[in-house]
Every structure is written in structure tokens, then in C-alpha cells.
Design a protein around this motif. Structure first.
Motif, PDB file in Angstrom:
ATOM      1  N   ASN A 159      -6.807  -6.131   9.992  1.00  0.00           N
ATOM      2  CA  ASN A 159      -5.788  -6.500  10.836  1.00  0.00           C
ATOM      3  C   ASN A 159      -4.540  -6.150  10.225  1.00  0.00           C
ATOM      4  O   ASN A 159      -4.115  -6.771   9.208  1.00  0.00           O
ATOM      5  N   ALA A 160      -3.761  -5.258  10.677  1.00  0.00           N
ATOM      6  CA  ALA A 160      -2.544  -4.655  10.191  1.00  0.00           C
ATOM      7  C   ALA A 160      -1.422  -5.948  10.535  1.00  0.00           C
ATOM      8  O   ALA A 160      -0.827  -6.291   9.650  1.00  0.00           O
ATOM      9  N   GLY A 161      -1.685  -6.315  11.513  1.00  0.00           N
ATOM     10  CA  GLY A 161      -0.864  -7.648  12.240  1.00  0.00           C
ATOM     11  C   GLY A 161       0.577  -7.033  11.860  1.00  0.00           C
ATOM     12  O   GLY A 161       1.120  -6.026  12.269  1.00  0.00           O
ATOM     13  N   TRP A 162       1.444  -7.873  11.015  1.00  0.00           N
ATOM     14  CA  TRP A 162       2.812  -7.822  11.215  1.00  0.00           C
ATOM     15  C   TRP A 162       3.442  -7.044  10.149  1.00  0.00           C
ATOM     16  O   TRP A 162       4.396  -6.231  10.286  1.00  0.00           O
ATOM     17  N   ALA A 163       2.564  -6.898   9.016  1.00  0.00           N
ATOM     18  CA  ALA A 163       3.171  -6.113   7.894  1.00  0.00           C
ATOM     19  C   ALA A 163       1.883  -5.597   6.757  1.00  0.00           C
ATOM     20  O   ALA A 163       1.806  -6.387   5.704  1.00  0.00           O
ATOM     21  N   ALA A 164       0.946  -4.640   7.077  1.00  0.00           N
ATOM     22  CA  ALA A 164       0.082  -4.364   6.158  1.00  0.00           C
ATOM     23  C   ALA A 164       0.675  -3.167   5.135  1.00  0.00           C
ATOM     24  O   ALA A 164       1.419  -2.369   5.725  1.00  0.00           O
ATOM     25  N   ARG A 165       0.243  -3.309   4.031  1.00  0.00           N
ATOM     26  CA  ARG A 165       0.697  -2.074   3.081  1.00  0.00           C
ATOM     27  C   ARG A 165      -0.606  -1.915   1.992  1.00  0.00           C
ATOM     28  O   ARG A 165      -0.970  -2.846   1.446  1.00  0.00           O
ATOM     29  N   HIS A 166      -1.353  -0.587   2.090  1.00  0.00           N
ATOM     30  CA  HIS A 166      -2.564  -0.463   1.506  1.00  0.00           C
ATOM     31  C   HIS A 166      -2.725   0.933   1.081  1.00  0.00           C
ATOM     32  O   HIS A 166      -1.896   1.935   1.311  1.00  0.00           O
ATOM     33  N   ALA A 167      -3.620   1.128   0.482  1.00  0.00           N
ATOM     34  CA  ALA A 167      -4.153   2.702  -0.011  1.00  0.00           C
ATOM     35  C   ALA A 167      -5.611   2.703   0.192  1.00  0.00           C
ATOM     36  O   ALA A 167      -6.464   1.973   0.153  1.00  0.00           O
ATOM     37  N   GLU A 168      -6.122   3.788   0.710  1.00  0.00           N
ATOM     38  CA  GLU A 168      -7.303   4.202   1.227  1.00  0.00           C
ATOM     39  C   GLU A 168      -7.770   5.493   0.451  1.00  0.00           C
ATOM     40  O   GLU A 168      -7.435   6.580   0.966  1.00  0.00           O
ATOM     41  N   GLU A 169      -8.340   5.481  -0.688  1.00  0.00           N
ATOM     42  CA  GLU A 169      -8.593   6.530  -1.538  1.00  0.00           C
ATOM     43  C   GLU A 169     -10.020   6.957  -1.727  1.00  0.00           C
ATOM     44  O   GLU A 169     -10.919   6.200  -1.933  1.00  0.00           O
ATOM     45  N   ALA A 170     -10.211   8.137  -1.888  1.00  0.00           N
ATOM     46  CA  ALA A 170     -11.694   8.652  -2.322  1.00  0.00           C
ATOM     47  C   ALA A 170     -11.797   8.146  -3.770  1.00  0.00           C
ATOM     48  O   ALA A 170     -10.578   8.158  -4.772  1.00  0.00           O
ATOM     49  N   TYR A 171     -12.934   7.645  -4.174  1.00  0.00           N
ATOM     50  CA  TYR A 171     -13.049   6.836  -5.548  1.00  0.00           C
ATOM     51  C   TYR A 171     -13.278   7.848  -6.589  1.00  0.00           C
ATOM     52  O   TYR A 171     -14.385   8.801  -6.541  1.00  0.00           O
ATOM     53  N   ASP A 172     -12.586   7.968  -7.725  1.00  0.00           N
ATOM     54  CA  ASP A 172     -12.987   8.820  -8.708  1.00  0.00           C
ATOM     55  C   ASP A 172     -12.915  10.167  -8.546  1.00  0.00           C
ATOM     56  O   ASP A 172     -11.897  10.731  -7.653  1.00  0.00           O
TER      57      ASP A 172
END
Length: 291
Positions: free
Chosen positions: A97-110
Motif C-alpha cells: 500500500n503506497a498510501g501517502w508516501a512510499a519510497r522503495h526499490a525492486e531489484e533483481a537479486y545478485d
């Protein structure tokens, strides 16, 4: 006793996506659900299918919607700026739930090549300023209902007598159905849910029209928008070959929608506000892995 007949669902429209070969590191991409048609898909905004190496979806912000990410293959590394970290494997799902303020990374591992399907799920105006949250649904934690000739894995909603573990703010159903060749199965959904399917493998026939859809095919289904959450509808499925399909459903959100990069709001002014807040640091520090 009610004499109301059960709605038998059928395929409204089906298609096969056009894949874009982008080159390294975002090797291939397609919109299974095109965001330009978001009103037809509501409460879903888009579904993106991606094959990528590390460096494609590094630190970035979101506001005003939810994501449901299904890992088809490879390992997906999640990092958020609240200190969250996890690695998801094939069959795992992450709900955000991004909601009001999400900040993230979605990366391939290794050095993995990761293959994902990500749905953007709208939030009504009343929930767009909720707190950001994440939930990992491991494949082994999603209940499986064994049926004659196959199985139904339930990630979200009440399906086939079990309840999926996903805690979406906007309730949806999400199921993965695997069938042997020749198997017939009837999938039951609330009649007022807008639903779509995506074929992961094989070929199946759907609905009253027995429409055949093969691997990478997607389709929307008939439904009764003014109907009741309490009334069931039935989708007849028959496997033409050994097959696997994802089925998603939810109640449409009939509000104005504005799309702007990583933000989904109700007006363009709110999109501009989201970008101003990003510049002002409202979303917090970057999402980076703590060594």
C-alpha cells in the motif's frame, strides 16, 4: 428462497500483449493491462510484465495506489526506506500500500534475471493518504485447494472455501489455477467483481463461449456491476492442455483518476502536489540496502 439465477461469466474481450525488447538491463516489457484503459479495468489500473537485471527499478517513490507483485521466476530484492528488506522467490507475492508516501526499490537479486507481473490497484480518494505498508505472501503460505485434475492457490479473497492471506485495503481476489489436460473447473467470484485473467502456461477454454486462450493471453470477463458482493457468479474453465492461469477480481472504483509517473491520484493538481512533495523530501531518504 431466492429465484435469482447465478450469473455465468463469459469472456468480454481477449488479447495477446506486444512485448518490447528494451535491451540491457530491462530486457523485455509489456503492459498486460494498458493503463490508458484503466476505467475498463477498475479497480485495477495496469498490469506490467517485466524481465530485468539489477539496476532497473532502483529507489523510487509512489503515492495513491497499491501494487501486487507476482514473481514468475528469479529472485526479487525488496528494499524500502523504512528499513524493510526481503527477497522473494518464484510464486511469492508482495503487496504494497503506497498510501501517502512510499519510497522503495525492486531489484533483481545478485546476478539473477527476474521475471515479474505487477498489478497497480487503485485506492479510493478516502484511502489515498493512508500509511505505507508492505506484506510478503510466501508461496507456501497461500492456501491450496486440491480439485480433481488440479489445484487452486489462493493469495487473496475468499475462494474455493479458503481465505487468502493478502490484507489489501481494497479487497480483491487473486488465484492461481493449475489444471491437467481435459480437466474442467468452475471458478466462483462475487457477481459485482470486475475480473481479468492472465495465462501463465498452456491453453484453456473460458466461459459460455468456450473461448480458447493460450500462454500470455489476457481477457476481461462479464460481470454485474450493480450486483451484490454476496451473490456468486461462475466462470467455467476447461484445460485444453496442461495449463496455469492467474485470475484477479475486485469492485470497480468509479472516481476520477489522474496518472502521473509513479503517482495515481484523482486530479492533475494532486499529481503536481505529489511531485512537489518529492522535491521537499516528504517521502524521506532514498531506499538503499543497509550493509
Amino acid at each position: 428462497m431466492s429465484n435469482k439465477s447465478t450469473h455465468n461469466r463469459d469472456v468480454r474481450e481477449f488479447w495477446y500483449p506486444k512485448y518490447n525488447k528494451n535491451g540491457y538491463p530491462h530486457l523485455q516489457q509489456a503492459f498486460i493491462l494498458n493503463p490508458e484503459r484503466n476505467k475498463e479495468f477498475s479497480p485495477f489500473i495496469l498490469m506490467a510484465e517485466d524481465w530485468f537485471k539489477r539496476g532497473v527499478f532502483a529507489d523510487h517513490p509512489h503515492r495513491g495506489f497499491q501494487t501486487v507483485t507476482y514473481v514468475v521466476d528469479g529472485r526479487l530484492e525488496h528494499i524500502d526506506n523504512a528499513g524493510g528488506y526481503s527477497i522473494l522467490d518464484a510464486g511469492d507475492v508482495q503487496y504494497m500500500n503506497a498510501g501517502w508516501a512510499a519510497r522503495h526499490a525492486e531489484e533483481a537479486y545478485d546476478d539473477d534475471l527476474i521475471h515479474t507481473l505487477q498489478v497497480w490497484l487503485n485506492l479510493p480518494k478516502s484511502l489515498k493518504k493512508t500509511e505505507t505498508s508492505y506484506q510478503n505472501i510466501r508461496v507456501e503460505d497461500a492456501p491450496v485447494v486440491n480439485i480433481a485434475g488440479g489445484s487452486v492457490r489462493v493469495y487473496s479473497g475468499d475462494i474455493a472455501g479458503v481465505t487468502g492471506p493478502m490484507k489489501s485495503l481494497v479487497p480483491i481476489t487473486m488465484s492461481e489455477i493449475t489444471l491437467r489436460e481435459g480437466t474442467e473447473y468452475t471458478h466462483v467470484l462475487p457477481e459485482n467483481h470486475n475480473a481479468f485473467i492472465y495465462m501463465l502456461a498452456g491453453e484453456m477454454e473460458f466461459g459460455e463461449s468456450h473461448t480458447k486462450i493460450g500462454k500470455t493471453g489476457a481477457a476481461t470477463l462479464s460481470f454485474i456491476e450493480e450486483g451484490s458482493e454476496l451473490n456468486p457468479s461462475e466462470l467455467k474453465i476447461k484445460a485444453s492442455s496442461r495449463s496455469k492461469v492467474l485470475i484477479y477480481s475486485g469492485v470497480p472504483i468509479r472516481e476520477e483518476i489522474a496518472l502521473g509517473g509513479p503517482f495515481v491520484m484523482n486530479t492533475q493538481e494532486e499529481i503536481k502536489e505529489a511531485f512537489r512533495d518529492l522535491q521537499r523530501g516528504v517521502y524521506g531518504p532514498p531506499a538503499v540496502k543497509n550493509n
